[in-house]
Design a protein around this motif. Structure first.
Motif, PDB file in Angstrom:
ATOM      1  N   ALA A  45       0.856  -1.187   0.000  1.00  0.00           N
ATOM      2  CA  ALA A  45       0.000   0.000   0.000  1.00  0.00           C
ATOM      3  C   ALA A  45       0.889   1.233   0.000  1.00  0.00           C
ATOM      4  O   ALA A  45       1.691   1.439   0.901  1.00  0.00           O
ATOM      5  N   ALA A  46       0.743   2.073  -0.989  1.00  0.00           N
ATOM      6  CA  ALA A  46       1.576   3.269  -1.094  1.00  0.00           C
ATOM      7  C   ALA A  46       1.130   4.368  -0.143  1.00  0.00           C
ATOM      8  O   ALA A  46       1.880   5.292   0.134  1.00  0.00           O
ATOM      9  N   ASP A  47      -0.098   4.241   0.391  1.00  0.00           N
ATOM     10  CA  ASP A  47      -0.612   5.283   1.271  1.00  0.00           C
ATOM     11  C   ASP A  47      -0.298   5.036   2.742  1.00  0.00           C
ATOM     12  O   ASP A  47      -0.712   5.795   3.594  1.00  0.00           O
ATOM     13  N   GLY A  48       0.429   3.987   3.078  1.00  0.00           N
ATOM     14  CA  GLY A  48       0.832   3.731   4.449  1.00  0.00           C
ATOM     15  C   GLY A  48      -0.167   2.928   5.268  1.00  0.00           C
ATOM     16  O   GLY A  48      -0.030   2.830   6.478  1.00  0.00           O
ATOM     17  N   ALA A  49      -1.173   2.339   4.631  1.00  0.00           N
ATOM     18  CA  ALA A  49      -2.158   1.533   5.346  1.00  0.00           C
ATOM     19  C   ALA A  49      -1.536   0.199   5.772  1.00  0.00           C
ATOM     20  O   ALA A  49      -0.677  -0.353   5.091  1.00  0.00           O
ATOM     21  N   GLY A  66      -1.482  -3.196   3.623  1.00  0.00           N
ATOM     22  CA  GLY A  66      -0.460  -3.420   2.605  1.00  0.00           C
ATOM     23  C   GLY A  66       0.637  -4.366   3.041  1.00  0.00           C
ATOM     24  O   GLY A  66       1.423  -4.847   2.224  1.00  0.00           O
ATOM     25  N   LEU A  67       0.703  -4.668   4.344  1.00  0.00           N
ATOM     26  CA  LEU A  67       1.714  -5.606   4.847  1.00  0.00           C
ATOM     27  C   LEU A  67       1.206  -7.048   4.890  1.00  0.00           C
ATOM     28  O   LEU A  67       1.987  -7.964   5.125  1.00  0.00           O
ATOM     29  N   ILE A  68      -0.077  -7.259   4.658  1.00  0.00           N
ATOM     30  CA  ILE A  68      -0.650  -8.600   4.747  1.00  0.00           C
ATOM     31  C   ILE A  68      -0.072  -9.571   3.711  1.00  0.00           C
ATOM     32  O   ILE A  68       0.170 -10.730   4.034  1.00  0.00           O
ATOM     33  N   PRO A  69       0.194  -9.163   2.462  1.00  0.00           N
ATOM     34  CA  PRO A  69       0.736 -10.137   1.493  1.00  0.00           C
ATOM     35  C   PRO A  69       2.137 -10.656   1.834  1.00  0.00           C
ATOM     36  O   PRO A  69       2.526 -11.729   1.348  1.00  0.00           O
ATOM     37  N   LEU A  70       2.901  -9.951   2.642  1.00  0.00           N
ATOM     38  CA  LEU A  70       4.281 -10.371   2.917  1.00  0.00           C
ATOM     39  C   LEU A  70       4.376 -11.742   3.584  1.00  0.00           C
ATOM     40  O   LEU A  70       5.130 -12.597   3.116  1.00  0.00           O
ATOM     41  N   MET A 104       1.936   2.138  -8.499  1.00  0.00           N
ATOM     42  CA  MET A 104       1.620   2.969  -9.657  1.00  0.00           C
ATOM     43  C   MET A 104       0.153   3.384  -9.664  1.00  0.00           C
ATOM     44  O   MET A 104      -0.188   4.511 -10.005  1.00  0.00           O
ATOM     45  N   VAL A 105      -0.747   2.480  -9.256  1.00  0.00           N
ATOM     46  CA  VAL A 105      -2.169   2.791  -9.236  1.00  0.00           C
ATOM     47  C   VAL A 105      -2.476   3.854  -8.200  1.00  0.00           C
ATOM     48  O   VAL A 105      -3.228   4.790  -8.457  1.00  0.00           O
ATOM     49  N   VAL A 106      -1.885   3.767  -7.038  1.00  0.00           N
ATOM     50  CA  VAL A 106      -2.132   4.745  -5.973  1.00  0.00           C
ATOM     51  C   VAL A 106      -1.571   6.098  -6.348  1.00  0.00           C
ATOM     52  O   VAL A 106      -2.197   7.142  -6.107  1.00  0.00           O
ATOM     53  N   GLU A 107      -0.392   6.135  -6.938  1.00  0.00           N
ATOM     54  CA  GLU A 107       0.226   7.400  -7.296  1.00  0.00           C
ATOM     55  C   GLU A 107      -0.437   8.075  -8.478  1.00  0.00           C
ATOM     56  O   GLU A 107      -0.367   9.284  -8.629  1.00  0.00           O
ATOM     57  N   SER A 108      -1.122   7.305  -9.336  1.00  0.00           N
ATOM     58  CA  SER A 108      -1.771   7.911 -10.497  1.00  0.00           C
ATOM     59  C   SER A 108      -3.131   8.510 -10.161  1.00  0.00           C
ATOM     60  O   SER A 108      -3.650   9.308 -10.903  1.00  0.00           O
ATOM     61  N   SER A 109      -3.717   8.115  -9.033  1.00  0.00           N
ATOM     62  CA  SER A 109      -5.035   8.658  -8.698  1.00  0.00           C
ATOM     63  C   SER A 109      -4.971   9.857  -7.797  1.00  0.00           C
ATOM     64  O   SER A 109      -3.996  10.299  -7.338  1.00  0.00           O
TER      65      SER A 109
END
Length: 110
Positions: A53-57, A60-64, A105-110
């Motif tokens: 997660a690029a927004d710091g949520a 975003g660490l769950i897939p690791l 890329m998706v987070v930064e483009s929106s």
């Protein structure tokens, strides 16, 4: 497969299992809301470098840990003599990195 290769793959799988278990513990403790200075610094480090997660949520660490456990099982399957896993392990890592890059890329483009 030689005895040396089996021993090396067993050591590698144990290292991956320990690392993914530690990451699972850290992520779980953070998601249930436990506050600790060491935990906060580890979460901050993981969030800066490995978070999906690029927004710091925290989600975003769950897939690791999931990726780590899947690598553990792939290394154990390779230990059984299936040489196809020599190709699948780098392929899975490449797909994970692609997902990581695309999520940012998706987070930064929106």
């Amino acid at each position: 497969m030689t005895r040396r290769t089996k021993k090396g793959s067993l050591i590698a799988s144990l290292i991956v299992l320990i690392a993914s278990s530690a990451m699972l513990l850290v992520v779980t403790l953070a998601l249930i809301g436990i506050e600790h200075p060491v935990l906060s610094s580890i979460i901050k480090l993981l969030d800066q470098h490995l978070s999906f997660a690029a927004d710091g949520a925290l989600w975003g660490l769950i897939p690791l840990p999931i990726i780590g456990l899947s690598l553990f099982f792939m290394i154990l399957a390779w230990r059984g003599g299936k040489r196809i896993f020599l190709i699948i392990i780098p392929l899975a890592l490449g797909m994970s990195y692609t997902l990581y890059t695309l999520s940012h890329m998706v987070v930064e483009s929106s």
